[in-house]
Design an enzyme around this catalytic site. Structure first.
Site, PDB file in Angstrom:
ATOM      1  N   LYS A   1       0.842  -1.203   0.000  1.00  0.00           N
ATOM      2  CA  LYS A   1       0.000   0.000   0.000  1.00  0.00           C
ATOM      3  C   LYS A   1       0.877   1.253   0.000  1.00  0.00           C
ATOM      4  O   LYS A   1       2.073   1.187   0.337  1.00  0.00           O
ATOM      5  CB  LYS A   1      -0.913  -0.013   1.228  1.00  0.00           C
ATOM      6  CG  LYS A   1      -0.157   0.023   2.559  1.00  0.00           C
ATOM      7  CD  LYS A   1      -1.089  -0.224   3.737  1.00  0.00           C
ATOM      8  CE  LYS A   1      -0.309  -0.198   5.046  1.00  0.00           C
ATOM      9  NZ  LYS A   1      -1.165  -0.593   6.195  1.00  0.00           N
TER      10      LYS A   1
ATOM     11  N   TYR B   1      14.815  30.070   7.224  1.00  0.00           N
ATOM     12  CA  TYR B   1      13.676  30.868   7.691  1.00  0.00           C
ATOM     13  C   TYR B   1      13.606  30.938   9.214  1.00  0.00           C
ATOM     14  O   TYR B   1      13.733  29.917   9.891  1.00  0.00           O
ATOM     15  CB  TYR B   1      12.365  30.261   7.186  1.00  0.00           C
ATOM     16  CG  TYR B   1      12.186  30.307   5.697  1.00  0.00           C
ATOM     17  CD1 TYR B   1      12.365  31.492   4.977  1.00  0.00           C
ATOM     18  CD2 TYR B   1      11.815  29.160   4.993  1.00  0.00           C
ATOM     19  CE1 TYR B   1      12.179  31.520   3.598  1.00  0.00           C
ATOM     20  CE2 TYR B   1      11.628  29.185   3.622  1.00  0.00           C
ATOM     21  CZ  TYR B   1      11.808  30.365   2.932  1.00  0.00           C
ATOM     22  OH  TYR B   1      11.621  30.391   1.576  1.00  0.00           O
TER      23      TYR B   1
HETATM   24  C1  LIG Z   1      -0.469  -1.691   6.786  1.00  0.00           C
HETATM   25  C2  LIG Z   1      -1.128  -2.941   7.177  1.00  0.00           C
HETATM   26  C3  LIG Z   1      -0.407  -4.121   7.362  1.00  0.00           C
HETATM   27  C4  LIG Z   1       1.110  -4.152   7.351  1.00  0.00           C
HETATM   28  O1  LIG Z   1       1.582  -3.642   8.568  1.00  0.00           O
HETATM   29  P1  LIG Z   1       3.166  -3.637   8.892  1.00  0.00           P
HETATM   30  O2  LIG Z   1       3.243  -3.283  10.317  1.00  0.00           O
HETATM   31  O3  LIG Z   1       3.772  -2.624   7.991  1.00  0.00           O
HETATM   32  O4  LIG Z   1       3.623  -5.015   8.583  1.00  0.00           O
HETATM   33  C5  LIG Z   1      -1.085  -5.278   7.614  1.00  0.00           C
HETATM   34  N1  LIG Z   1      -2.431  -5.283   7.685  1.00  0.00           N
HETATM   35  C6  LIG Z   1      -3.168  -4.172   7.543  1.00  0.00           C
HETATM   36  C7  LIG Z   1      -4.644  -4.229   7.667  1.00  0.00           C
HETATM   37  C8  LIG Z   1      -2.546  -2.960   7.301  1.00  0.00           C
HETATM   38  O5  LIG Z   1      -3.285  -1.848   7.160  1.00  0.00           O
END
Ligand SMILES: *Cc1c(COP(=O)(O)O)cnc(C)c1O
Length: 389
Positions: free
Chosen positions: A44, A277
């Site tokens: 993702k 800044y």
């Molecule tokens: C992002 C996510 C994962 C992966 O989590 P990690 O801690 O990066 O391994 C697994 N399941 C769901 C539902 C997630 O949203």
């Protein structure tokens, strides 16, 4: 996302080098720690900033058999890029691309009745069953169906739709709240609740292909949570889910992303010179300043002002003053590295450079956020893309 073929010496303003060889080795290390479970590569948010498609390909080549995304659009993009095999996406809103997902053979996660109704309607329209996974809220208090009457209704209606040939219930699943906090009482509570919700669904007649609850921290440290499948995100990218659990090396993992930039200017300034800044940094004496041409538009947190570490010419320097939109400054303490020299913000750490975890600590956040927010203006440069030997 701009992608650049592997040209490690190309003089780029900034680059995020993505070591696909490290990613493949991380997948193999995770597989070795999770015998008996299939591995879902969670890609993702553009593969946590590493590039979803190349990372998904590398993960499958190394033994992952599932891909996971948050949104259906992310899942559809993987399929459009030709990635085979099961893909699960879990973050839907009403009116989402259910029919496209069903036609692309993508597993859709359902957390409530509204989602089941939309999936069933889309399956009718598509003329083929939807592959659905029912998500249980076992205690995270986020997405997922509550236990009790809500779960009974969702399971019952999904089975009715399955009997009509409109859905196939391919999975039963959940997600942890505190898997990265060893011994947290919610872990066993969620696991017990998950077992009860699974047992109920299976008694009613659900025959899932996969039951799963483990994310990276659970995959790495809680074998009793592995079930049929583990969903690993951050560990694929070689980052420990939490420094309390261990370093990447403790788990046989290697960070995949190295973020670097070319110094855009090196100059002498007198003492008492304000920098960037707001003049929150003032040179303590005569010194040299280096201009690093990345800023918050590239995903460098503004919280790194006065704190973020950078390796320049073999020495750690610190962001001097504020991170601006496109650039920040480091005090080089009188050294004169050549303009164009490499400034390494983070990487695996074995060339002496800081890691994403160091940046997370400097910014009061987690390494997940550091890598994921690196912006599209930074080209990803893929190295070790081919399996060697
Ligand atoms: C992002 C996510 C994962 C992966 O989590 P990690 O801690 O990066 O391994 C697994 N399941 C769901 C539902 C997630 O949203």
């Amino acid at each position: 996302m701009s992608e650049t073929a592997a040209e490690p010496t190309a003089p780029l303003r900034a680059r995020a080098e993505i070591d696909l060889g490290a990613l493949r080795a991380n997948v193999r290390a995770l597989r070795a720690r999770t015998p008996g479970a299939a591995l879902m590569a969670v890609v993702k948010s553009d593969g946590y900033g590493h590039g979803a498609v190349p990372c998904a390909r590398a993960a499958l080549a190394a033994g992952a058999t599932w891909l996971g995304t948050a949104t259906p659009e992310e899942a559809l993009a993987l399929r459009a890029a030709g990635l085979p095999g099961p893909i699960l996406c879990w973050l839907w809103v009403p009116g989402g691309p259910w029919r496209q997902a069903i036609e692309a053979g993508i597993d859709v996660s359902l957390s409530g009745m509204w989602a089941l109704r939309e999936a069933v309607a889309a399956a009718r329209a598509a003329g083929r069953p939807a592959r659905v996974q029912l998500k249980a809220d076992t205690g995270l208090g986020r997405n997922g169906c509550q236990p009790g009457p809500d779960w009974a209704e969702l399971v019952g209606e999904a089975l009715r739709a399955e009997a009509e040939g409109l859905v196939r219930v391919t999975g039963l699943w959940s997600h942890f709240a505190c898997a990265d906090e060893p011994g947290h009482p919610s872990i066993t509570a969620q696991l017990d609740r998950f077992r009860e919700m699974l047992a109920y669904a299976e008694e009613q007649g659900v025959r899932p292909e996969v039951r799963h609850i483990a994310n990276s921290p659970a995959a790495l440290t809680l074998p009793e949570t592995h079930f049929d499948l583990v969903r690993t995100g951050i560990a694929l990218y070689g980052i420990s889910p939490s420094p309390e659990l261990g370093t990447p090396a403790d788990f046989g993992l290697r960070p995949v992303m190295t973020l670097s930039a070319s110094l855009a200017l090196v100059k002498h300034v007198p003492g008492g010179h304000g920098v960037s800044y707001g003049h929150h940094y003032v040179t303590p004496g005569e010194t040299t300043l280096g201009l690093v041409p990345v800023g918050y538009a590239d995903g460098i947190p503004r919280h790194a002002s006065g704190a973020g570490p950078v390796l320049v010419d073999g020495k750690w320097r610190t962001v001097a003053g504020r991170v601006a939109m496109d650039q920040f400054v480091v005090d080089l303490g009188g050294d004169e590295p050549a303009v164009g020299s490499e400034a390494v913000l983070f990487g695996p750490g074995d060339r002496g450079e800081p890691t994403a975890e160091d940046w997370a600590q400097a910014c009061g956040t987690i390494a997940y956020e550091i890598v994921t927010r690196i912006g599209t203006r930074v080209p990803r440069v893929y190295v070790n893309g081919e399996e060697i030997g």
